[in-house]
Scaffold this motif. Structure first.
Motif, short mmCIF file in Angstrom:
data_model
loop_
_atom_site.label_atom_id
_atom_site.label_comp_id
_atom_site.label_asym_id
_atom_site.label_seq_id
_atom_site.Cartn_x
_atom_site.Cartn_y
_atom_site.Cartn_z
N ASN A 267 0.69 -2.31 -4.03
CA ASN A 267 1.53 -1.75 -2.97
C ASN A 267 1.75 -2.74 -1.83
OD1 ASN A 267 2.09 0.68 -4.16
ND2 ASN A 267 0.58 1.86 -3.03
N MET A 268 0.74 -3.57 -1.56
CA MET A 268 0.90 -4.59 -0.51
C MET A 268 1.99 -5.60 -0.91
SD MET A 268 -1.57 -4.15 1.97
CE MET A 268 -2.46 -5.58 2.51
N LYS A 269 1.97 -6.02 -2.18
CA LYS A 269 2.97 -6.98 -2.65
C LYS A 269 4.36 -6.35 -2.66
CE LYS A 269 4.16 -10.97 -4.22
NZ LYS A 269 4.04 -12.18 -3.35
N LEU A 270 4.45 -5.08 -3.06
CA LEU A 270 5.74 -4.40 -3.07
C LEU A 270 6.28 -4.21 -1.65
CD1 LEU A 270 4.99 -1.70 -5.81
CD2 LEU A 270 6.46 -3.71 -6.04
N SER A 271 5.40 -3.98 -0.70
CA SER A 271 5.81 -3.86 0.71
C SER A 271 6.41 -5.17 1.20
CB SER A 271 4.61 -3.47 1.58
OG SER A 271 4.10 -2.21 1.23
N GLU A 272 5.79 -6.27 0.77
CA GLU A 272 6.32 -7.58 1.15
C GLU A 272 7.70 -7.79 0.55
OE1 GLU A 272 5.26 -12.32 0.41
OE2 GLU A 272 3.75 -10.77 -0.01
N LYS A 273 7.89 -7.39 -0.71
CA LYS A 273 9.18 -7.56 -1.38
C LYS A 273 10.26 -6.70 -0.73
CE LYS A 273 9.14 -7.92 -5.92
NZ LYS A 273 8.87 -7.64 -7.34
N LEU A 274 9.85 -5.58 -0.13
CA LEU A 274 10.81 -4.71 0.57
C LEU A 274 11.10 -5.22 1.98
CD1 LEU A 274 9.59 -1.14 -0.46
CD2 LEU A 274 11.85 -2.12 -0.94
N GLY A 275 10.44 -6.31 2.37
CA GLY A 275 10.69 -6.90 3.69
C GLY A 275 10.08 -6.13 4.83
N LEU A 276 8.97 -5.43 4.57
CA LEU A 276 8.34 -4.63 5.62
C LEU A 276 7.46 -5.51 6.50
CD1 LEU A 276 7.31 -1.46 3.54
CD2 LEU A 276 9.44 -1.92 4.77
N ASN A 277 7.13 -4.97 7.65
CA ASN A 277 6.29 -5.67 8.63
C ASN A 277 4.85 -5.70 8.12
OD1 ASN A 277 4.73 -6.47 10.82
ND2 ASN A 277 6.04 -5.43 12.31
N LYS A 278 4.29 -6.90 7.97
CA LYS A 278 2.94 -7.02 7.41
C LYS A 278 1.90 -6.37 8.31
CE LYS A 278 -0.32 -10.31 5.41
NZ LYS A 278 -0.58 -11.72 5.06
N GLU A 279 2.08 -6.46 9.62
CA GLU A 279 1.13 -5.84 10.54
C GLU A 279 1.07 -4.33 10.36
OE1 GLU A 279 1.98 -6.93 14.51
OE2 GLU A 279 1.51 -9.06 14.24
N SER A 280 2.18 -3.77 9.86
CA SER A 280 2.23 -2.33 9.63
C SER A 280 1.64 -1.96 8.27
CB SER A 280 3.68 -1.84 9.72
OG SER A 280 3.75 -0.46 9.43
N TYR A 281 2.16 -2.57 7.21
CA TYR A 281 1.71 -2.14 5.88
C TYR A 281 0.29 -2.59 5.55
CZ TYR A 281 3.04 -6.77 3.81
OH TYR A 281 3.15 -8.10 3.49
N ALA A 282 -0.21 -3.62 6.25
CA ALA A 282 -1.60 -4.03 6.03
C ALA A 282 -2.58 -2.93 6.45
CB ALA A 282 -1.90 -5.31 6.81
#
Length: 419
Positions: A267-282
């Protein structure tokens, strides 16, 4: 030893399937060999003994980790997680009213009555909640366990990290004990299925298919109708490309791993691929592995209401609505182990005055259908972790006057060649 090594090469799901087949065959061929049923009694007895401690320490650990005064931008994510879990539980209750199912409970008796007025319900909840915590742990009084564990957990927020680590270690140790017990689930399943077939026949065993269809069907409705509707209300865009993307890329791996925690890196990698804010999805992805448990709330609600229906209880809507609340709350503390949501069924059953003995029979049924139920539940939970993490960020950007084309983000994620 070769037999043991060969057996251990099978996954737990495969072992449970074998257990179901063996139990059914023995129930038909030698229904008088009651000693086989002892395997089921031992398994349920062990779960009945450890479940109160597991619930108690999971809740304490979860609440003690919250740091007072911490400022994050996670408000929208957290609200979505809780709302999604509550809506999932409500949908499950509605499904039970539309498609009532009887469970195979050989030792149960009908004619039990549930409280039928709101004042009586609230009085019973408050009275039971403040009962002696030691007695609650000994006798499995889950409302009291929930109440005292919550108070202790909140109180531990301000203590030293060493104390919190001790609580976390105790919780991990008890979870490990539960994992050991669950490793013996295939043998317990042999006894449970044997008892069912020997006492009610193959037709009784076929009743399991009805509860599987109800649980899985409700989860699919929530995943592909209810959650997309929430997404549309938040973003006012077509919700299905994002919904299907999260279910395909996150839900399918989670279906086979049967662990939201194991699926966190995906899910972390998929969040990155969706261009989400890392500080949020982490933060939101690991949080979602425990706090976002719509699938667990569905399982708890349906199994509990089906038990009440089997016992001949007339459930008023007010009581069913309270079940939604209780299921949503308890589901956020579900253990990350396979079948973790099943161990919280007694907590919901206590609201209906269903005895702990009957509740543990329902847990046993849950393990029988868990071959399918737990896999689908994990897929729903993990996919929605990613879904609502994305929706929360897109919604906040929309409010800030920076709208996002969600479908374009999904297309870019699909086109990405990153592993």
């Amino acid at each position: 030893m070769k037999v043991v090594k060969g057996w251990n090469r099978f996954s737990l799901i495969q072992q449970i399937i074998v257990g179901i087949i063996i139990g059914a065959i023995l129930g038909m061929v030698v229904p008088s060999w009651s000693a086989i049923g002892v395997l089921g009694e031992l398994f349920i007895g062990a779960l009945k003994a450890i479940a109160p401690l597991l619930v108690f320490f999971l809740i304490i650990e979860s609440l003690s980790k919250h740091k007072k005064g911490t400022k994050t931008h996670m408000k929208t994510v957290f609200v979505l997680y809780i709302l999604a879990t509550l809506v999932a539980a409500f949908t499950a209750v509605l499904a039970c009213y539309l498609f009532p199912v009887n469970l195979v409970l050989p030792d149960a008796f009908t004619g039990q009555e549930a409280p039928d007025d709101l004042a009586g319900i609230l009085t019973g909840i408050l009275t039971n909640a403040v009962s002696n915590p030691v007695r609650a742990l000994m006798e499995g009084e889950y409302l009291a366990i929930l109440f005292w564990a919550s108070l202790i957990g909140f109180s531990l927020r301000t203590v030293g990290e060493s104390t919190k680590k001790m609580v976390s270690d105790l919780s991990a140790a008890i979870s490990r004990v539960v994992q050991i017990i669950i490793r013996f689930a295939p043998f317990g399943i042999i006894g449970l299925v044997y008892n069912s077939v020997a006492e009610v026949g193959v037709s009784g065993l076929a009743e399991y298919s009805k509860i599987i269809l109800l649980v899985v069907g409700t989860m699919l409705v929530v995943s592909f109708i209810v959650y997309p509707l929430m997404v549309f209300v938040m973003l006012r865009q077509n919700p299905f490309p994002l919904t299907i993307y999260t279910m395909k890329e996150s839900g399918i791996p989670a279906f086979f791993t049967r662990s939201s925690a194991v699926n966190i890196p995906i899910n972390m990698k998929l969040s990155e691929k969706l261009g989400l804010n890392k500080e949020s999805y982490a933060i939101s992805i690991p949080l979602g592995a425990t706090a976002n448990s719509g699938g667990a709330a569905i399982t708890i609600s349906i199994m509990t209401l089906s038990a009440a229906h089997t016992l001949g209880m007339e459930i008023p809507f007010t009581l069913a609505f309270l079940l939604c609340l209780l299921s949503a709350i308890s589901a956020t503390g579900v253990s990350g182990i396979a079948g973790g949501s099943l161990l919280l069924i007694p907590l919901a059953c206590s609201l209906f005055n269903i005895s702990n003995d009957i509740a543990m029979q329902v847990v046993g049924i849950g393990f029988v259908i868990g071959v399918i139920q737990d896999s689908v539940e994990t897929a729903v939970n993990s996919a929605s972790d990613l879904l609502f993490t994305a929706v929360a960020e897109f919604y906040d950007l929309k409010k800030a006057g920076k709208p996002v084309d969600v479908n374009q983000r999904v297309k870019e994620a699909i086109a990405s060649k990153d592993a």
